[in-house]
Motif scaffolding. Structure first.
Motif, mmCIF file in Angstrom:
data_model
loop_
_atom_site.group_PDB
_atom_site.id
_atom_site.type_symbol
_atom_site.label_atom_id
_atom_site.label_comp_id
_atom_site.label_asym_id
_atom_site.label_seq_id
_atom_site.Cartn_x
_atom_site.Cartn_y
_atom_site.Cartn_z
ATOM 1 N N GLN A 187 0.395 10.283 0.180
ATOM 2 C CA GLN A 187 -0.253 10.514 1.469
ATOM 3 C C GLN A 187 0.740 10.389 2.623
ATOM 4 O OE1 GLN A 187 -4.940 9.457 0.776
ATOM 5 N NE2 GLN A 187 -3.763 8.185 2.147
ATOM 6 N N LYS A 188 1.675 9.456 2.488
ATOM 7 C CA LYS A 188 2.653 9.263 3.550
ATOM 8 C C LYS A 188 3.544 10.490 3.687
ATOM 9 C CE LYS A 188 5.639 5.619 5.375
ATOM 10 N NZ LYS A 188 6.268 4.302 5.116
ATOM 11 N N SER A 189 3.901 11.111 2.554
ATOM 12 C CA SER A 189 4.729 12.318 2.586
ATOM 13 C C SER A 189 3.994 13.494 3.207
ATOM 14 C CB SER A 189 5.185 12.685 1.164
ATOM 15 O OG SER A 189 4.074 13.078 0.362
ATOM 16 N N GLN A 190 2.652 13.446 3.139
ATOM 17 C CA GLN A 190 1.822 14.514 3.710
ATOM 18 C C GLN A 190 1.387 14.205 5.146
ATOM 19 O OE1 GLN A 190 -1.392 14.730 0.891
ATOM 20 N NE2 GLN A 190 -0.211 15.894 -0.616
ATOM 21 N N GLY A 191 1.855 13.085 5.666
ATOM 22 C CA GLY A 191 1.510 12.720 7.032
ATOM 23 C C GLY A 191 0.126 12.128 7.168
ATOM 24 N N ILE A 192 -0.442 11.662 6.057
ATOM 25 C CA ILE A 192 -1.779 11.068 6.075
ATOM 26 C C ILE A 192 -1.637 9.551 6.177
ATOM 27 C CG2 ILE A 192 -3.961 10.799 4.840
ATOM 28 C CD1 ILE A 192 -3.310 13.399 3.357
ATOM 29 N N LYS A 193 -2.395 8.940 7.082
ATOM 30 C CA LYS A 193 -2.318 7.488 7.264
ATOM 31 C C LYS A 193 -2.946 6.769 6.069
ATOM 32 C CE LYS A 193 -2.800 5.638 11.242
ATOM 33 N NZ LYS A 193 -3.286 5.136 12.546
ATOM 34 N N ASN A 194 -2.285 5.711 5.632
ATOM 35 C CA ASN A 194 -2.774 4.934 4.490
ATOM 36 C C ASN A 194 -3.716 3.810 4.897
ATOM 37 O OD1 ASN A 194 -1.396 6.382 2.502
ATOM 38 N ND2 ASN A 194 0.485 5.217 2.830
ATOM 39 N N TYR A 195 -3.662 3.409 6.159
ATOM 40 C CA TYR A 195 -4.481 2.291 6.621
ATOM 41 C C TYR A 195 -4.524 2.306 8.146
ATOM 42 C CZ TYR A 195 0.366 0.845 6.459
ATOM 43 O OH TYR A 195 1.734 0.832 6.556
ATOM 44 N N SER A 196 -5.482 1.607 8.708
ATOM 45 C CA SER A 196 -5.570 1.452 10.160
ATOM 46 C C SER A 196 -4.612 0.363 10.616
ATOM 47 C CB SER A 196 -6.995 1.064 10.570
ATOM 48 O OG SER A 196 -7.933 2.037 10.169
ATOM 49 N N THR A 197 -4.100 0.503 11.831
ATOM 50 C CA THR A 197 -3.335 -0.592 12.420
ATOM 51 C C THR A 197 -4.330 -1.677 12.832
ATOM 52 O OG1 THR A 197 -3.474 0.258 14.682
ATOM 53 C CG2 THR A 197 -1.635 1.042 13.320
ATOM 54 N N TYR A 198 -3.804 -2.837 13.176
ATOM 55 C CA TYR A 198 -4.686 -3.940 13.584
ATOM 56 C C TYR A 198 -5.489 -3.563 14.827
ATOM 57 C CZ TYR A 198 -6.134 -8.648 15.025
ATOM 58 O OH TYR A 198 -6.874 -9.751 15.390
ATOM 59 N N ASP A 199 -4.815 -2.927 15.809
ATOM 60 C CA ASP A 199 -5.513 -2.531 17.033
ATOM 61 C C ASP A 199 -6.588 -1.491 16.739
ATOM 62 O OD1 ASP A 199 -3.980 -4.237 18.557
ATOM 63 O OD2 ASP A 199 -2.500 -2.711 19.093
ATOM 64 N N GLU A 200 -6.259 -0.516 15.890
ATOM 65 C CA GLU A 200 -7.240 0.514 15.529
ATOM 66 C C GLU A 200 -8.430 -0.105 14.806
ATOM 67 O OE1 GLU A 200 -4.100 4.235 14.879
ATOM 68 O OE2 GLU A 200 -4.740 2.997 13.188
ATOM 69 N N PHE A 201 -8.147 -1.063 13.940
ATOM 70 C CA PHE A 201 -9.220 -1.712 13.183
ATOM 71 C C PHE A 201 -10.148 -2.482 14.112
ATOM 72 C CE2 PHE A 201 -10.954 -5.275 10.724
ATOM 73 C CZ PHE A 201 -11.506 -4.597 9.649
ATOM 74 N N GLN A 202 -9.589 -3.155 15.114
ATOM 75 C CA GLN A 202 -10.413 -3.895 16.072
ATOM 76 C C GLN A 202 -11.328 -2.956 16.847
ATOM 77 O OE1 GLN A 202 -7.159 -6.229 18.052
ATOM 78 N NE2 GLN A 202 -8.583 -7.904 17.777
ATOM 79 N N VAL A 203 -10.772 -1.802 17.257
ATOM 80 C CA VAL A 203 -11.576 -0.822 18.001
ATOM 81 C C VAL A 203 -12.723 -0.307 17.139
ATOM 82 C CG1 VAL A 203 -11.557 1.475 19.052
ATOM 83 C CG2 VAL A 203 -9.687 -0.126 19.513
ATOM 84 N N LYS A 204 -12.421 0.025 15.876
ATOM 85 C CA LYS A 204 -13.456 0.526 14.966
ATOM 86 C C LYS A 204 -14.530 -0.529 14.728
ATOM 87 C CE LYS A 204 -10.462 3.672 12.346
ATOM 88 N NZ LYS A 204 -9.838 3.927 11.024
ATOM 89 N N ILE A 235 0.839 -1.205 0.000
ATOM 90 C CA ILE A 235 0.000 0.000 0.000
ATOM 91 C C ILE A 235 0.870 1.250 0.000
ATOM 92 C CG2 ILE A 235 -1.706 1.325 1.317
ATOM 93 C CD1 ILE A 235 -2.724 -1.404 2.416
ATOM 94 N N ASP A 236 1.870 1.271 0.887
ATOM 95 C CA ASP A 236 2.743 2.448 1.007
ATOM 96 C C ASP A 236 3.528 2.714 -0.270
ATOM 97 O OD1 ASP A 236 1.937 2.943 3.609
ATOM 98 O OD2 ASP A 236 3.558 1.762 4.513
ATOM 99 N N ASN A 237 3.772 1.687 -1.076
ATOM 100 C CA ASN A 237 4.571 1.845 -2.297
ATOM 101 C C ASN A 237 3.756 2.219 -3.527
ATOM 102 O OD1 ASN A 237 7.101 1.368 -1.144
ATOM 103 N ND2 ASN A 237 6.902 -0.848 -1.335
ATOM 104 N N THR A 238 2.432 2.314 -3.379
ATOM 105 C CA THR A 238 1.624 2.811 -4.493
ATOM 106 C C THR A 238 1.857 4.315 -4.624
ATOM 107 O OG1 THR A 238 -0.302 3.213 -3.076
ATOM 108 C CG2 THR A 238 -0.146 1.044 -4.144
ATOM 109 N N ILE A 239 1.492 4.895 -5.757
ATOM 110 C CA ILE A 239 1.672 6.337 -5.965
ATOM 111 C C ILE A 239 0.903 7.133 -4.920
ATOM 112 C CG2 ILE A 239 1.215 8.252 -7.550
ATOM 113 C CD1 ILE A 239 1.690 6.301 -9.856
#
Length: 292
Positions: free
Chosen positions: A266-283, A257-261
Motif C-alpha cells: 500500500q505504501k508503494s501505491q501511495g495508500i495510507k496504512n494508518y491515521s496519524t494521531y491528529d487525524e485519529f483525534q479528529v475522526k 505496520i509499514d513492514n508487513t507485506i
C-alpha cells in the motif's frame, strides 16, 4: 514496575530531599531560599558534623545539557560558605555522555581545589526511594501495598478530584471473592483516553495487515508476539507506557505496520496504512458529535 516521575518541580524537589535524608541520615538537610530569591544554583543544602556544606540543584527535566550544568555550577561558586560538594539531581534518564563530561569537569575542579561535582539521574534517585517502604509510601501512596489489612478490605487512593471533597484513603469492606478492577497508572497511556485509543488503533491495524497476507494458512494468530515486542522495544506493557514515551511507541507500531507485506504494498501505491494521531483525534471527536 516503572515508577512515574513527579508531575511538578515541587514534588520532585521533595523526592530529592527524601533521597538525601536516606543517603546522609546524620546530616542537617534543608531547602535553601524561596521563589524570587538568589539561590546560587542551590535548592537544597546539607551540613555534616564537620560543618562542610553540600549544595544540591534539582532539575525536573526530560533533557539536560552540559551547558545548563556549567551554568548552575558557576552560580554555585558564589554560595557561602564555600561548598565542598555540588550535586545535580535530575529526573532525566541516565546519559553516559553527560556523565562522562561531568566526570572530566570534576577532575578539573579537583586540580583547582574547587568543590567536587556529582550528577544523580532518575534511576539513581528512585532506586533508593523504593528501598524504604515508608518513604516510598509518602511519595507514592497509590502504589504502596497496605500490609496487614484484612482480605475483605480494599483501599482506594484519591487525589485531585475536581470540585469534590474526598479522603485520601477510603477503606471499603467487600466480600472476600470480589474482584477489584485495576485502575490505570497515573501519567501512562492507559490513563489517557485519546492516547490509549490511538495505540489500540495501531495495534489492531498491525494485526489486520498481518492476518491479511502473512497468515494465509489460517493458523491462529499469535497476538502475544506483538505485545512481547513492545515490552522489549519500549520497556513497558503498551498501556503502562509513560506518556513521555507515547511517540516512541507509536513510531515503533507504525514501522511494524509499514513492514508487513500489505503495508509495503500500500505504501508503494501511495495508500495510507494508518491515521496519524491528529487525524485519529479528529475522526474520533467527529464520531462522538454525530452520535450525540
Amino acid at each position: 514496575m516503572e515508577i512515574p516521575k513527579p508531575q511538578n518541580w515541587q514534588d520532585f524537589e521533595r523526592l530529592v530531599e527524601s533521597y538525601l535524608r536516606m543517603k546522609w541520615p546524620n546530616c542537617m538537610i534543608a531547602l535553601f531560599g524561596s521563589g524570587g530569591q538568589t539561590q546560587h544554583g542551590v535548592d537544597v543544602y546539607l551540613r555534616d558534623k564537620n560543618a562542610s556544606f553540600v549544595g544540591v540543584q534539582c532539575k525536573k527535566v526530560e533533557r539536560l545539557t552540559y551547558a545548563q550544568i556549567q551554568k548552575e555550577i558557576d552560580k554555585a561558586k558564589d554560595f557561602t560558605p564555600t561548598l565542598t560538594n555540588y550535586i545535580i539531581a535530575t529526573s532525566m534518564k541516565k546519559d553516559a555522555r553527560l556523565q562522562e563530561k561531568v566526570n572530566i569537569l570534576n577532575s578539573q575542579h579537583f586540580e583547582k581545589g574547587l568543590f567536587s561535582i556529582d550528577i544523580l539521574f532518575w534511576e539513581d534517585i528512585i532506586a533508593l526511594i523504593v528501598s524504604d517502604e515508608k518513604v516510598f509510601a509518602q511519595h507514592y501512596p497509590q502504589l504502596s501495598p497496605d500490609k496487614g489489612r484484612a482480605n475483605n478490605c480494599t483501599t482506594v487512593h484519591a487525589a485531585n478530584i475536581k470540585d469534590s471533597v474526598i479522603g485520601n484513603n477510603i477503606t471499603i469492606n467487600t466480600s472476600k471473592n470480589q474482584n477489584i478492577k485495576k485502575t490505570p497508572i497515573q501519567d501512562t497511556i492507559g490513563s489517557n483516553t485519546y492516547m490509549k485509543n490511538y495505540v489500540k488503533h495501531l495495534i489492531d491495524r498491525y494485526h489486520e495487515f498481518k492476518k491479511a497476507t502473512e497468515n494465509m494458512d489460517r493458523s491462529p494468530m499469535n497476538y502475544a508476539l506483538l505485545y512481547n515486542a513492545i515490552k522489549r522495544e519500549i520497556g513497558f506493557k503498551w498501556d503502562e507506557t509513560p506518556n513521555e514515551r507515547f511517540e516512541d511507541l507509536c513510531e515503533f507500531l507504525q514501522r511494524k505496520i509499514d513492514n508487513t507485506i500489505l503495508g509495503k504494498k500500500q505504501k508503494s501505491q501511495g495508500i495510507k496504512n494508518y491515521s496519524t494521531y491528529d487525524e485519529f483525534q479528529v475522526k474520533t471527536r467527529g464520531a462522538v458529535r454525530k452520535q450525540t
